[in-house]
Scaffold this motif. Structure first.
Motif, PDB file in Angstrom:
ATOM      1  N   SER A  97       0.849  -1.189   0.000  1.00  0.00           N
ATOM      2  CA  SER A  97       0.000   0.000   0.000  1.00  0.00           C
ATOM      3  C   SER A  97       0.883   1.238   0.000  1.00  0.00           C
ATOM      4  CB  SER A  97      -0.938   0.010   1.200  1.00  0.00           C
ATOM      5  OG  SER A  97      -0.200   0.078   2.399  1.00  0.00           O
ATOM      6  N   TYR A  98       0.287   2.349  -0.433  1.00  0.00           N
ATOM      7  CA  TYR A  98       1.014   3.616  -0.482  1.00  0.00           C
ATOM      8  C   TYR A  98       0.029   4.743  -0.222  1.00  0.00           C
ATOM      9  CZ  TYR A  98      -1.057   4.462  -5.056  1.00  0.00           C
ATOM     10  OH  TYR A  98      -1.948   4.685  -6.072  1.00  0.00           O
ATOM     11  N   GLY A  99       0.568   5.899   0.031  1.00  0.00           N
ATOM     12  CA  GLY A  99      -0.290   7.061   0.226  1.00  0.00           C
ATOM     13  C   GLY A  99       0.417   8.131   1.013  1.00  0.00           C
ATOM     14  N   SER A 100      -0.378   9.066   1.477  1.00  0.00           N
ATOM     15  CA  SER A 100       0.118  10.196   2.237  1.00  0.00           C
ATOM     16  C   SER A 100      -1.021  10.687   3.116  1.00  0.00           C
ATOM     17  CB  SER A 100       0.556  11.308   1.274  1.00  0.00           C
ATOM     18  OG  SER A 100       0.858  12.487   1.973  1.00  0.00           O
ATOM     19  N   PRO A 101      -0.729  11.106   4.339  1.00  0.00           N
ATOM     20  CA  PRO A 101      -1.806  11.599   5.207  1.00  0.00           C
ATOM     21  C   PRO A 101      -2.628  12.719   4.572  1.00  0.00           C
ATOM     22  CG  PRO A 101       0.235  11.384   6.439  1.00  0.00           C
ATOM     23  CD  PRO A 101       0.566  11.138   4.993  1.00  0.00           C
ATOM     24  N   GLU A 102      -2.012  13.513   3.720  1.00  0.00           N
ATOM     25  CA  GLU A 102      -2.751  14.614   3.096  1.00  0.00           C
ATOM     26  C   GLU A 102      -3.776  14.136   2.068  1.00  0.00           C
ATOM     27  OE1 GLU A 102      -0.168  16.865  -0.014  1.00  0.00           O
ATOM     28  OE2 GLU A 102       1.242  15.836   1.313  1.00  0.00           O
ATOM     29  N   TYR A 103      -3.681  12.872   1.631  1.00  0.00           N
ATOM     30  CA  TYR A 103      -4.616  12.357   0.627  1.00  0.00           C
ATOM     31  C   TYR A 103      -5.629  11.380   1.187  1.00  0.00           C
ATOM     32  CZ  TYR A 103      -1.306  14.477  -2.596  1.00  0.00           C
ATOM     33  OH  TYR A 103      -0.507  15.366  -3.239  1.00  0.00           O
ATOM     34  N   GLY A 104      -5.651  11.177   2.497  1.00  0.00           N
ATOM     35  CA  GLY A 104      -6.631  10.285   3.095  1.00  0.00           C
ATOM     36  C   GLY A 104      -6.169   8.841   3.163  1.00  0.00           C
ATOM     37  N   ALA A 105      -7.116   7.936   3.030  1.00  0.00           N
ATOM     38  CA  ALA A 105      -6.849   6.500   3.173  1.00  0.00           C
ATOM     39  C   ALA A 105      -5.816   6.016   2.151  1.00  0.00           C
ATOM     40  CB  ALA A 105      -8.138   5.713   3.009  1.00  0.00           C
ATOM     41  N   PRO A 106      -4.942   5.103   2.567  1.00  0.00           N
ATOM     42  CA  PRO A 106      -3.949   4.583   1.620  1.00  0.00           C
ATOM     43  C   PRO A 106      -4.590   3.754   0.510  1.00  0.00           C
ATOM     44  CG  PRO A 106      -3.796   3.432   3.725  1.00  0.00           C
ATOM     45  CD  PRO A 106      -4.816   4.510   3.887  1.00  0.00           C
ATOM     46  N   TRP A 107      -3.903   3.694  -0.617  1.00  0.00           N
ATOM     47  CA  TRP A 107      -4.293   2.862  -1.751  1.00  0.00           C
ATOM     48  C   TRP A 107      -3.478   1.582  -1.718  1.00  0.00           C
ATOM     49  CZ3 TRP A 107      -6.858   4.301  -6.645  1.00  0.00           C
ATOM     50  CH2 TRP A 107      -7.656   5.445  -6.500  1.00  0.00           C
ATOM     51  N   GLY A 108      -4.058   0.510  -2.242  1.00  0.00           N
ATOM     52  CA  GLY A 108      -3.336  -0.737  -2.392  1.00  0.00           C
ATOM     53  C   GLY A 108      -2.587  -0.767  -3.713  1.00  0.00           C
TER      54      GLY A 108
END
Length: 167
Positions: A119-130
């Motif tokens: 999974s990846y993401g950033s707190p500024e973009y909400g829930a992480p993506w798989g």
């Protein structure tokens, strides 16, 4: 004398599958940013080598996306005690300053590849993506790496596909 579990895996198991990928590869990568909308198609080269007596492989690749060069590295292994593939992935485009850790509890897809999930993401973009990475071994001289984005709602879409031929 009995073989160790690693020696057995190198002889006829998951580690044999991984070390069979060692060599130089060339191919084409397709990239999608939106579902079913091809954004780019570019050449890609890769070198796959073993690490630590065949315990792991290092998948090092170079290519471009929309004319901008990038490179990446994935360390891939098979965890014998837990019977799953695992990987760490970094690159100069997709991952920024993050390291994606992925694993696949399902083990081998037949004897011709594997699938791992991270999974990846950033707190500024909400829930992480798989991010699901699949390796399909077509034959000794052709492999396909395919990756899928998985939305927080569980919808997946092809993100990249690289078809390689052994040099």
């Amino acid at each position: 004398m009995a073989k160790s579990k690693l020696e057995q895996s190198l002889a006829d198991g998951a580690h044999k599958l991984l070390t069979g990928l060692v060599g130089a590869w060339t191919g084409t990568t397709k990239t999608w940013f939106e579902k079913d909308v091809l954004a780019d198609e570019s050449p890609m080269t890769a070198e796959i080598s073993t690490l630590y007596d065949g315990r792991f492989i290092s998948y090092d690749y170079q290519g471009s996306l929309e004319g901008k060069a990038f490179e990446g590295k994935m360390i891939i292994g098979f965890d014998i005690p837990y019977q799953r593939f695992s990987a760490s992935w970094i690159d100069t485009f997709h991952m920024g300053t993050q390291i994606m850790l992925s694993s696949g509890d399902s083990g081998l897809i037949g004897h011709d590849g594997f699938a791992i999930l991270g999974s990846y993401g950033s707190p500024e973009y909400g829930a992480p993506w798989g991010w699901r990475t699949e390796l399909k071994i077509v034959n000794a001289d052709e492999i396909i790496f395919t990756a899928y984005n998985i939305s927080p709602e569980g919808e997946d879409a092809k993100a990249t596909e690289t078809v390689y031929s052994r040099k």
